[in-house]
Design an enzyme around this catalytic site. Structure first.
Site, PDB file in Angstrom:
ATOM      1  CE  LYS A 106      -2.056   3.709  -6.761  1.00 14.59           C
ATOM      2  NZ  LYS A 106      -1.211   3.065  -7.784  1.00 14.59           N
ATOM      3  CB  SER A 110       1.410   1.391  -5.380  1.00 14.10           C
ATOM      4  OG  SER A 110       0.884   1.744  -6.651  1.00 14.10           O
ATOM      5  CB  SER A 142       0.477  -0.234  -9.025  1.00 18.90           C
ATOM      6  OG  SER A 142       1.701  -0.208  -8.350  1.00 18.90           O
TER       7      SER A 142
HETATM    8  N1  GLN Z   1       5.864  -2.275  -7.438  1.00 20.65           N
HETATM    9  C1  GLN Z   1       6.383  -1.572  -8.571  1.00 20.65           C
HETATM   10  C2  GLN Z   1       7.202  -0.395  -8.083  1.00 20.65           C
HETATM   11  O1  GLN Z   1       7.383  -0.301  -6.922  1.00 20.65           O
HETATM   12  C3  GLN Z   1       5.256  -1.102  -9.452  1.00 20.65           C
HETATM   13  C4  GLN Z   1       4.509   0.021  -8.860  1.00 20.65           C
HETATM   14  C5  GLN Z   1       3.455   0.575  -9.765  1.00 20.65           C
HETATM   15  O2  GLN Z   1       3.021  -0.061 -10.714  1.00 20.65           O
HETATM   16  N2  GLN Z   1       3.081   1.811  -9.491  1.00 20.65           N
HETATM   17  O3  GLN Z   1       7.651   0.411  -8.825  1.00 20.65           O
END
Ligand code: GLN
Length: 469
Positions: A61, A137, A161
């Site tokens: 990632k 994400s 994410s």
């Molecule tokens: N969707 C959540 C956010 O926008 C979690 C994102 C993540 O785990 N990086 O913060």
């Protein structure tokens, strides 16, 4: 012929060991798959040249720093940034097992989002149905594994994410216990929540990749040594396992009937495998998890993102005067979602508000942790859907940030408590994967792998997207 859609990392290692294939052939097979399918899916922001050797390729990632390889966190503000050192997780992957970084995968900007639509470089697409999101994400990593563009990948999880994209793409993803995996060299979003973890085609590969990256790192003082070594799961029965079904995580408003049905069927499988299943409750965690997350995460993000000022990394705006250079760099470099969070976070941390917001949210976080701990006196693990819905169409939630935030309703509570969570595919609804979330007490990864593996064997879910079979 190497079928990258089906080959597991474990099988790839075997083929390399017995010299049935060479390292070059393996690398080329993934490169061909990327050339063939990534034009439509956009899982990768950068594809690497083969560094040579016989290690298994690994997708990473793009929030995870890689020496000599561009690392953007999905943001224009880091365009052109090439780290001069490897994050500890990547160093371990390379040094310990010769893994080769295949490329950097797409992510919502600074890992803020649930669909990859917040990436400054455009969204990724779900390999099961390219008109839908792969989740976020870490949608790039999950989609790459599911489309056979990589045997496995590293993601990062702040509030879901790793788990949520794995659910939407039909693969296995682990968010590890907070503190078991180093964050050194990983671009920070919310430091008290961020954890790097593996995404794979099955539970064994996931467990193995976790064993590669986990453990104390002297460059990250929040890490600890694992209390017991990672065990690759073998068992196919679950006798003696006590599994709790928290009512609020299984009956929350917004859970699609098809998702609920697939998870219910999987819970019956768990019973058939010998587990004792019982109902339980997590009322405070589910009610307050989200609102507290959306104070703590933006507050910490506003602090972490202060370093992008045009001086040290990536993009720098043209300006005659220094202060103007900072503000223009940040205005041009950050997208809407980081800006929204910087505003909310800065407000919550400002003088006079700290106690009312961030301080209060941290106290509630302790309540959430205690509520979970109490359940683990009676249960070895908790089960629920990972995502309330299957993969949604691109664009469906972009106009409404709150609707997007609700994608993580079920993943956030355990993240707030620092607990490990594993997504295991458990069936299809409307032809799209449904993910089941297993949450355990701190350091209970081996328990999650054991349950996940037994369930995986029993269900026989085919992780290859139907349209690519
Ligand atoms: N969707 C959540 C956010 O926008 C979690 C994102 C993540 O785990 N990086 O913060």
């Amino acid at each position: 012929m190497i079928d990258t859609l089906r080959l597991t990392a474990y099988e790839a290692a075997d083929l390399l060991r017995t010299k049935e294939i060479s390292g070059v052939e393996l690398w080329e097979a993934y490169r061909r798959a990327i050339d063939e399918r990534d034009g439509d899916l956009h899982c990768f922001l950068h594809v690497c040249d083969d560094p040579g050797g016989d290690g298994i390729p690994l997708a990473v990632k793009d929030v995870i720093g890689t020496k000599g390889i561009p690392t953007t966190a999905g943001s224009k503000i880091l365009e052109g940034y090439v780290p001069v050192y490897d994050s500890t997780v990547v160093r371990r992957a390379k040094e310990g097992h010769g893994l080769r970084v295949l490329g950097k995968t797409n992510t919502d900007e600074f890992a803020m989002g649930s669909s990859t639509e917040n990436s400054a470089f455009g969204p990724s697409h779900n390999p099961w149905d390219p008109s839908r999101v792969p989740g976020g994400s870490g949608g790039g990593s999950a989609a790459a594994v599911s489309a056979g563009l990589a045997p496995w990948a590293l993601g990062s999880d702040t509030g879901g994410s790793i788990k949520q994209p794995s659910a939407l793409c039909g693969n296995v993803g682990l968010r590890p216990t907070y503190g078991t995996v180093s964050r050194y060299g990983v671009i920070a979003f919310a430091s008290s929540l961020d954890q790097v973890g593996p995404v794979a085609r099955n539970v064994r590969d996931c467990a193995f990749l976790y064993s590669v990256i986990a453990g104390r790192d002297e460059c990250d003082t929040t890490t600890v040594e694992l209390p017991h070594p990672v065990e690759l799961p073998e068992a196919d029965d679950l006798r003696g396992m006590r599994i709790g079904v928290p009512k609020e995580l299984n009956e929350a408003e917004g859970i699609e009937p098809g998702v609920a049905a697939a998870v219910r069927a999987a819970i019956e499988r768990l019973e058939e495998l010998g587990a004792e299943v019982g109902e339980c409750e997590l009322p405070l965690s589910v009610e307050y998890g989200m609102p507290c997350y959306y104070l703590i995460a933006p507050a910490e993000a506003s602090s972490n993102l202060a370093r992008y000022d045009g001086v040290r990394y990536g993009h720098r705006a043209d300006a005659a005067e220094r202060y103007e250079m900072y503000t223009r760099t940040r205005d041009e470099g950050f997208g809407d979602e980081p800006k929204r969070r910087i505003l909310v976070g800065t407000y919550a941390l400002s003088a006079g508000y700290y106690d009312a917001y961030y301080g209060q949210a941290q106290k509630v976080r302790t309540v959430i942790k205690r509520e979970h701990d109490a359940l683990f006196e009676s249960f070895d693990a908790l089960v629920s859907p990972t995502s309330p819905t299957v993969a949604f169409p691109l664009g469906a939630r972009t106009a409404d940030p709150i609707a997007m935030y609700l994608s993580d309703l079920l993943t956030i509570p355990s993240c707030m408590a620092g607990l490990p969570g594993l997504n295991v595919p458990c069936g299809l609804s409307e032809g799209l994967p449904v993910g089941l979330q297993l949450v355990g007490p701190q350091f209970a990864e081996n328990t999650l792998f054991r349950i996940g593996h037994a369930l995986e064997q029993a269900i026989g879910f085919d992780p290859v997207p139907e349209r690519l079979r």
